[in-house]
Design a protein around this motif. Structure first.
Motif, PDB file in Angstrom:
ATOM      1  N   SER A   1       2.004   7.336  -0.463  1.00 18.91           N
ATOM      2  CA  SER A   1       0.923   7.793   0.417  1.00 18.91           C
ATOM      3  C   SER A   1       0.695   9.302   0.266  1.00 18.91           C
ATOM      4  O   SER A   1       1.638  10.067   0.109  1.00 18.91           O
TER       5      SER A   1
ATOM      6  N   TRP B   1       0.319  -6.616   1.958  1.00 17.06           N
ATOM      7  CA  TRP B   1       1.249  -6.109   2.978  1.00 17.06           C
ATOM      8  C   TRP B   1       0.819  -4.721   3.432  1.00 17.06           C
ATOM      9  O   TRP B   1       0.656  -3.817   2.615  1.00 17.06           O
ATOM     10  N   THR B   2       0.624  -4.561   4.747  1.00 15.98           N
ATOM     11  CA  THR B   2       0.250  -3.244   5.284  1.00 15.98           C
ATOM     12  C   THR B   2       1.184  -2.951   6.444  1.00 15.98           C
ATOM     13  O   THR B   2       2.235  -3.568   6.562  1.00 15.98           O
ATOM     14  N   ASP B   3       0.778  -2.036   7.332  1.00 14.44           N
ATOM     15  CA  ASP B   3       1.662  -1.853   8.484  1.00 14.44           C
ATOM     16  C   ASP B   3       1.039  -2.262   9.807  1.00 14.44           C
ATOM     17  O   ASP B   3       1.422  -1.756  10.851  1.00 14.44           O
TER      18      ASP B   3
ATOM     19  N   SER C   1       3.603   1.832   2.568  1.00  9.59           N
ATOM     20  CA  SER C   1       4.760   0.943   2.390  1.00  9.59           C
ATOM     21  C   SER C   1       5.748   1.479   1.361  1.00  9.59           C
ATOM     22  O   SER C   1       6.897   1.044   1.320  1.00  9.59           O
TER      23      SER C   1
ATOM     24  N   ASP D   1      -5.954  -3.203  -3.297  1.00  8.70           N
ATOM     25  CA  ASP D   1      -6.170  -4.547  -2.732  1.00  8.70           C
ATOM     26  C   ASP D   1      -6.990  -5.384  -3.718  1.00  8.70           C
ATOM     27  O   ASP D   1      -6.726  -6.564  -3.942  1.00  8.70           O
TER      28      ASP D   1
ATOM     29  N   GLY E   1       0.815  -1.214   0.000  1.00  9.56           N
ATOM     30  CA  GLY E   1       0.000   0.000   0.000  1.00  9.56           C
ATOM     31  C   GLY E   1       0.849   1.264   0.000  1.00  9.56           C
ATOM     32  O   GLY E   1       2.091   1.217   0.027  1.00  9.56           O
TER      33      GLY E   1
ATOM     34  N   ILE F   1      -8.828  -2.633   7.280  1.00  9.97           N
ATOM     35  CA  ILE F   1      -7.588  -3.136   6.694  1.00  9.97           C
ATOM     36  C   ILE F   1      -7.728  -3.603   5.243  1.00  9.97           C
ATOM     37  O   ILE F   1      -6.799  -3.538   4.473  1.00  9.97           O
TER      38      ILE F   1
ATOM     39  N   ASN G   1       2.601  -7.835   7.604  1.00  8.54           N
ATOM     40  CA  ASN G   1       3.049  -6.546   8.111  1.00  8.54           C
ATOM     41  C   ASN G   1       4.466  -6.221   7.624  1.00  8.54           C
ATOM     42  O   ASN G   1       5.414  -6.930   7.965  1.00  8.54           O
TER      43      ASN G   1
END
Ligand code: ASP
Ligand code: MG
Length: 441
Positions: free
Chosen positions: A39, A218-220, A10, A200, A7, A256, A276
């Motif tokens: 972002s 993969w996110t945080d 990231s 996504d 995302g 999420i 993550n």
């Protein structure tokens, strides 16, 4: 083949993008990497587009200038050799000439959508050239060559699959293919998108189209959690979920995942793993068609719900009544979330207020209508909940004296929905966290 989606945060800073590259390089086997825009970019492009649509050219130009500076700085940090620093600055000036060209023309909805696409196009180019600078082989796989939606804005999975089948063999020598999330073509062949947060969805569509081994998002944060961490003190990541459980959670508020993400993956049984980037070793959440049964897994809440109660003596022993009620909602394209009926009344909930007045005035032909705003749906999810003993008893015992306005259970095998006043939401989430998960209030 695996699909790995990262995302905006990231890749939001050069050091984060480099970490993503490390991760991709370190992962075994062939993969398609799906990236969001850096972002903040899409928000900024939305603002620029709205200025241009409303004739505020000067404001748009100022924002374009700010965004360009940000990209120049970004490229200046990401690339290190003079050769690649020059390539980085070239990429930035190319994108910003195009953005200025779009802004200078007769700006319409079509230019707006083209503008929105530039974020993902730029981030993937940065990533691709970063890999090149590191002498890692990869290819850009342009999403606009295969991702499409039909006239109802629905992704054309079969066509996407056919186009990918035709494109991929020519790239079979490389392990890393890089593509854009979010963007696509529409049925006029124009540039379009899968709506905000749609990367996504892109990953899931690609995963389904090529029948990937796994789709990784993969996110945080380390996967889906059992409750809303903004409300309760202690939450825990969920190790595994079924597709149905994950869809309910995505729809009912777990931010999420984009709510449509599960659909294509589920259709072809491709597992989705939430991971993550800040903690690669954490197991995350695995969403698949397997999963434990008869356990509470998670709670999510959805605010801004309106409850509508229709009370009518005409409903008594009548048939066709519910159909006529539903037809009114259908006419105004307003989806219903929960319903609950008795012999003389029916309550439904909606979250879209745009046609509420018209809906209510038509419903008034049937009887007395009551409308309650400021409601929240609390959704308790678990696979095959009916196999659990004391399932409703546990929920209501946990809730103690919280007044419950509506309950819906049995509609699916994996969800209990209850409706409470929004001012009871936090209390309800805390009580359920303790009562169902023993994690404290
Ligand atoms: N960049 C797009 C957005 O911010 C798509 C995404 O990140 O999923 O909505
Ligand atoms: Mg997202």
């Amino acid at each position: 083949m695996q699909v790995l989606k990262f995302g905006g945060t990231s890749v939001g800073k050069p050091d984060r993008l480099i970490k993503v590259a490390d991760l991709v390089i370190g992962a075994a086997g062939k993969k398609i990497v799906v990236l969001s825009a850096l972002s903040g970019t899409t928000n900024m492009l939305v603002r620029i587009g709205e200025f241009l649509l409303t004739g505020k050219k000067k404001e748009a130009d100022d924002e374009i200038g700010l965004l360009e500076k940000h990209y120049q700085q970004y490229a200046g940090v990401l690339f290190t050799s003079s050769e690649y620093l020059a390539i980085g600055q070239d990429i930035v000036s190319r994108y910003f000439s195009l953005i200025r060209l779009l802004a200078a023309g007769a700006f319409d909805d079509r230019s707006y959508r083209e503008l929105l696409a530039q974020g993902e196009l730029a981030s993937t180019e940065f990533f691709y050239y970063h890999l090149r600078e590191r002498k890692v082989e990869s290819r850009l796989l342009p999403a606009l060559h295969f991702m499409s939606i039909d006239e109802n804005q629905e992704p054309e999975l079969e066509k996407i699959s056919e186009r990918l089948k035709a494109l991929l063999p020519s790239m079979s020598q490389v392990d890393i293919l890089v593509t854009q999330g979010y963007i696509c073509r529409n049925h006029h062949n124009e540039i379009d998108n899968l709506k905000r947060g749609g990367s996504d969805y892109t990953a899931s569509l690609i995963g389904a189209a090529i029948r990937a081994e796994e789709i990784q998002i993969w996110t945080d944060i380390d996967g889906m959690h059992n409750n809303d961490p903004r409300v309760v003190k202690k939450t825990q990541p969920i190790a595994e979920l079924t597709f149905d459980e994950a869809s309910e959670l995505a729809y009912f508020g777990a931010k999420i995942l984009h709510p449509s993400t599960i659909v294509p993956a589920q259709k072809y049984g491709v597992p989705v793993r939430l991971k993550n980037t800040m903690d690669e070793k954490a197991p995350g959440t695995l969403i698949s068609d397997k999963g434990t049964r008869g356990e509470f897994k998670a709670i999510a809440a959805k605010d801004n719900i309106i409850a509508i109660n229709i009370k009518s003596s005409r409903m008594l022993l009548a048939f066709g009544f519910l159909r006529r009620v539903f037809e009114i909602f259908e006419k105004y394209k307003t989806p219903i979330d929960m319903i609950s009926t008795s012999e003389v009344a029916v309550s439904v909930t909606v979250d879209d207020e745009s046609h509420l007045d018209k809906i209510i005035s038509e419903l008034q032909h049937f009887g007395t209508i009551e409308v309650d705003k400021h409601q929240t749906i609390i959704c308790i999810v678990g696979n095959k909940l009916a196999e659990k003993k004391r399932v409703l008893a546990d929920v209501f015992q946990s809730l103690g004296d919280v007044p419950v306005r509506m309950v819906s259970y049995g509609g699916s095998h994996n969800n209990i929905s209850i409706l409470v006043e929004t001012n009871q939401k936090e209390k309800s989430l805390r009580l359920l966290n303790q009562g169902l998960f023993n994690l404290g209030e």
